[in-house]
Scaffold this motif. Structure first.
Motif, short mmCIF file in Angstrom:
data_model
loop_
_atom_site.label_atom_id
_atom_site.label_comp_id
_atom_site.label_asym_id
_atom_site.label_seq_id
_atom_site.Cartn_x
_atom_site.Cartn_y
_atom_site.Cartn_z
N GLU A 1 8.78 20.30 39.30
CA GLU A 1 7.90 21.27 39.96
C GLU A 1 6.50 21.07 39.41
O GLU A 1 6.29 20.95 38.19
N ASP A 2 5.52 21.00 40.28
CA ASP A 2 4.12 20.82 39.89
C ASP A 2 3.60 22.12 39.26
O ASP A 2 3.50 23.16 39.92
N ILE A 3 3.30 22.10 37.97
CA ILE A 3 2.78 23.29 37.28
C ILE A 3 1.38 23.02 36.74
O ILE A 3 0.95 23.66 35.77
N THR A 4 0.66 22.09 37.34
CA THR A 4 -0.65 21.71 36.83
C THR A 4 -1.60 22.90 36.75
O THR A 4 -2.28 23.11 35.73
N GLU A 5 -1.65 23.71 37.80
CA GLU A 5 -2.55 24.86 37.79
C GLU A 5 -2.19 25.84 36.69
O GLU A 5 -3.05 26.36 35.98
N ARG A 6 -0.89 26.10 36.56
CA ARG A 6 -0.46 27.03 35.52
C ARG A 6 -0.76 26.48 34.13
O ARG A 6 -1.23 27.19 33.24
N TYR A 7 -0.51 25.18 33.94
CA TYR A 7 -0.76 24.55 32.64
C TYR A 7 -2.25 24.62 32.29
O TYR A 7 -2.63 24.96 31.16
N GLU A 8 -3.10 24.28 33.27
CA GLU A 8 -4.54 24.32 33.01
C GLU A 8 -5.00 25.74 32.73
O GLU A 8 -5.89 25.97 31.89
N LEU A 9 -4.39 26.72 33.41
CA LEU A 9 -4.72 28.12 33.14
C LEU A 9 -4.33 28.49 31.71
O LEU A 9 -5.09 29.13 30.98
N GLN A 10 -3.15 28.06 31.31
CA GLN A 10 -2.71 28.34 29.95
C GLN A 10 -3.65 27.70 28.93
O GLN A 10 -3.96 28.30 27.90
N GLN A 11 -4.09 26.47 29.23
CA GLN A 11 -5.01 25.80 28.31
C GLN A 11 -6.33 26.54 28.23
O GLN A 11 -6.92 26.68 27.16
N ARG A 12 -6.82 27.01 29.40
CA ARG A 12 -8.07 27.78 29.39
C ARG A 12 -7.90 29.07 28.61
O ARG A 12 -8.78 29.47 27.83
N LEU A 13 -6.78 29.74 28.82
CA LEU A 13 -6.55 30.99 28.10
C LEU A 13 -6.41 30.74 26.60
O LEU A 13 -6.89 31.54 25.79
N ARG A 14 -5.76 29.63 26.25
CA ARG A 14 -5.64 29.31 24.82
C ARG A 14 -7.02 29.01 24.22
O ARG A 14 -7.32 29.43 23.11
#
Length: 721
Positions: A269-282
């Motif tokens: 499953e493509d989770i690129t947007e979620r991963y990038e959001l998590q990285q931004r939040l981190r």
């Protein structure tokens, strides 16, 4: 305003919450199909809005409520891709302003909102992933059941599987145990940018990036060897065009009837947007929003990692920096300009150590820290501190203002094995305080011995109130003798601390602490009462002696509005005649904090108490005021008397000090004041003071400070003090 009570004792805006929920509903319905009515959707999202507000106001913060809200959105089938994006952005951009306007400007509220955004995204993603995985498991079960069914059921199952395989929104790929890809669906191919035919010509490991995590390289061979039946990881792939796609990868091993591995089925499953959001939040959680520097959380994470991985010989050092006078800039020029100044300073600090591998972090306010773990030793730490001071001290242009600022730095550098994170930071804080105390705009290096002395001093300060309650203080008395005939006319009360561990402690070690902590008023009152009590005992036993007791008043005592009542009460309780009590004040105490004579002096004089100025000649005496004040005695400062020597080592200085004493005695007598010389140590000093017509003297030549019993013995004609 209509408000709803929530735990924590604060109110949030219910109209604001309803408006926020209504906006949320409109966004959700605009973004895709919603299985609920508008009213039901608004009721549901209002409940979630309240849950988020309660989480923000909770005394003990947790992002669990946000994760629950994210999961609830998926359970309500609000799973359109834009729903999560809108919800997370609105939580950061609108939530505080609408729902909790009173907290909108609080940094801790913004930090909690950042954590809630991450929790909401994480809960939404996990729920969506769990639902997808559940669907995958149902598909797999159907496939296995189909194998055991009759041939017709097998064909039906195969048809259903093919329909799911072909039309599934997530990528599905099948590979042999040799790693060659057997088949993939359209979603899989589109996700990686290949055609289905291209993927059928390559092996699984060719899709793994060369710098992929070692764990994945080990996991896949173990899977095809039959050591595991399934594996699930978050993994990145390179698309055909070279771009990166992050996926949630679930791989299952399909076996033959005899248990031998047959092929693998991968669902991604493509989770690129979620991963990038998590990285931004981190990034937001670990970096200062104003300056962009690492914050205290990231600093302590890095520092802990340094200690965890440090070898026996590795050294660690930090420069703890605080801007001098930054509060004055904020107060006078405004916080906006102060923020601009902090941005400039942070950029300079980062630039001055660029290329050295040091971490520069903002600890909060105007405090920064530079972490050095390169093993360069103390010289490297001092060099970094000097670079930082130079960077900070350069003029700063912000707006139409040119500011000149400085900083103080505490340097700690030592082997990592000899300290800990908490001890290192405590030492840095202490050393920064030393730098500021020594004049600011400089650095100081941590000194364990000095720190131990400071700790001991702090321990004494902390023990003062208890010592006073326990009666650990005692009074010693030093005779004040007539220089004419050697008669003891008075005694000066001097306080000592009978410490249970350290023994008898002189006032030089604790009077300053008592003044700093404010305990000097209580301690001074006790000294006054005890001295009056002892003096009254001597008077009753030897009424003809008429011995005066002299008690020092600290500046804070003298400035206390209740000082007159305190003195009157001590005299009343003990029965001591007022004329047998002398109060000694320094010149600065007599003039008060405002440079004017204390109003209480005349009231004290009206009680009949004698007043003396202690250490006369060391301050800036106002002779016009001195002439009008109700002063009875001047006590010449010890340095003038000490300058009168007998060895002739410096005849010119000796003669000069003698002339000063002569002038002060003449001045005092002109003002009709009694004169007492302090620090009389030798017979020569006593003879010269007598020749200069000084009235009385005190010092080692006439007797050291002794307990009250020794004074009584002298009055009785027995043992001299």
């Amino acid at each position: 305003m209509d408000a709803a009570p929530v735990p924590g004792g604060e109110d949030f805006s219910r109209p604001g919450a309803q408006a926020y929920a209504a906006e949320w509903v409109r966004a959700v319905r605009r973004l895709g199909f919603v299985p609920l009515s508008a009213t039901e959707t608004e009721r549901l999202l209002l409940v979630h809005t309240v849950r988020l507000a309660q989480a923000l106001l909770a005394p003990t913060f947790s992002a669990q409520a946000a994760e629950d809200v994210g999961r609830a959105l998926v359970e309500a089938h609000l799973t359109e891709a834009g729903v999560l994006d809108w919800s997370v952005r609105a939580l950061g951009d609108q939530f505080l302003a609408r729902v909790l306007p009173a907290r909108a400007d609080r940094p801790e509220a913004r930090e909690r909102v950042a954590a809630l955004r991450g929790g909401l995204a994480a809960g939404f993603a996990r729920a969506l992933r769990d639902r997808t995985f559940s669907q995958q498991e149902r598909i797999a079960r159907s496939a296995w059941q189909a194998r055991d069914a009759v041939e017709q059921a097998l064909r039906d199952s195969e048809a259903r599987f093919r329909a799911v395989f072909t039309g599934a929104a997530i990528g599905i790929g099948i590979a042999g145990i040799d790693g060659r890809i057997i088949d993939v669906n359209r979603s899989f191919a589109d996700m990686l940018g290949y055609t289905i035919e291209e993927l059928r010509e390559i092996t699984v490991d060719s899709l793994f990036p060369a710098d992929d995590a070692a764990g994945m390289w080990e996991l896949y061979p173990e899977l095809v060897d039959g050591k595991h039946d399934s594996a699930r990881v978050e993994k990145r792939y390179h698309r055909k065009d070279g771009s990166i796609v992050w996926t949630d990868l679930a791989v299952s091993l399909i076996r033959y009837d005899d248990g031998r591995p047959r092929f693998t089925v991968a669902m991604i499953e493509d989770i690129t947007e979620r991963y990038e959001l998590q990285q931004r939040l981190r990034f937001q959680a670990l970096h200062d929003p104003l300056t962009g520097l690492p914050n205290r959380t990231l600093f302590f994470e890095t520092l802990s990692r340094v200690f965890d991985t440090a070898g026996e010989e590795q050294r660690v050092g930090i420069c703890f920096l605080d801007l001098d006078g930054f509060k004055a800039i904020n107060d006078s020029l405004g916080h906006d300009l102060g923020d601009l100044l902090l941005i400039v300073i942070s950029r300079r600090l980062a630039d001055c150590v660029a290329g050295r591998g040091h971490l520069v972090a903002r600890m909060g306010g105007d405090e920064f820290v530079i972490l050095m773990d390169s093993g360069g030793g103390l010289d490297d730490a001092v060099e970094v501190a000097e670079l930082a001071l130079a960077a900070v001290s350069a003029p700063v242009h912000v707006g139409d203002q040119q500011l000149a600022v400085s900083a103080s730095i505490g340097i700690v550098e030592c082997p990592a094995a000899e300290t800990s994170v908490s001890e290192l930071m405590k030492a840095a804080d202490i050393t920064l305080y030393w730098a500021k105390a020594e004049g600011r705009g400089r650095w100081a290096v941590y000194d364990p011995e000095r720190s131990a002395a400071d700790i001991a001093r702090s321990a004494l300060a902390a023990g003062l109130p208890v010592a006073l309650d326990r009666g650990e203080f005692v009074l010693h008395y030093q005779p004040i003798v007539s220089l004419l005939d050697g008669t003891m006319l008075a005694v000066e009360a001097l306080v000592r601390w009978q410490h249970p561990d350290l023994g008898l402690i002189g006032p030089d070690r604790f009077i300053g602490l008592a003044e700093e902590t404010g305990l000097i008023v209580r301690l001074g009152a006790w000294v006054l009462r005890q001295a009056c009590r002892d003096a009254e005992g001597w008077r009753r036993a030897y009424p003809d002696a008429r011995l005066v007791v002299s008690v020092n008043l600290a500046a804070r005592q003298a400035d206390d509005p209740a000082i007159v009542d305190t003195v009157a009460e001590a005299l009343t309780r003990t029965g001591l005649p007022a004329e047998l009590l002398q109060l000694e004040l320094t010149e600065s105490a007599v003039m008060g904090a405002a440079g004017e004579p204390l109003r209480s002096l005349r009231e004290l004089a009206d009680l009949g108490v004698r007043l003396a100025i202690d250490d006369f000649g060391t301050g800036y005496s106002n002779l016009a005021y001195l002439r009008r004040l109700p002063i009875h005695c001047l006590k010449l400062a010890g340095p003038f008397v000490e300058g009168i020597r007998a060895d002739g080592a410096d005849a010119a200085a000796d003669h000069r000090d003698e002339r000063i004493v002569d002038a002060l005695v003449r001045l005092a007598h002109a003002l009709e004041l009694w004169v007492t010389a302090e620090a009389v140590e030798t017979e020569v000093q006593a003879e010269r003071l007598r020749a200069l017509r000084c009235d009385t003297g005190q010092g080692r030549w006439f007797g050291a400070p002794v307990p009250a019993e020794r004074i009584r013995a002298r009055l009785a004609g027995g043992e001299l003090p």
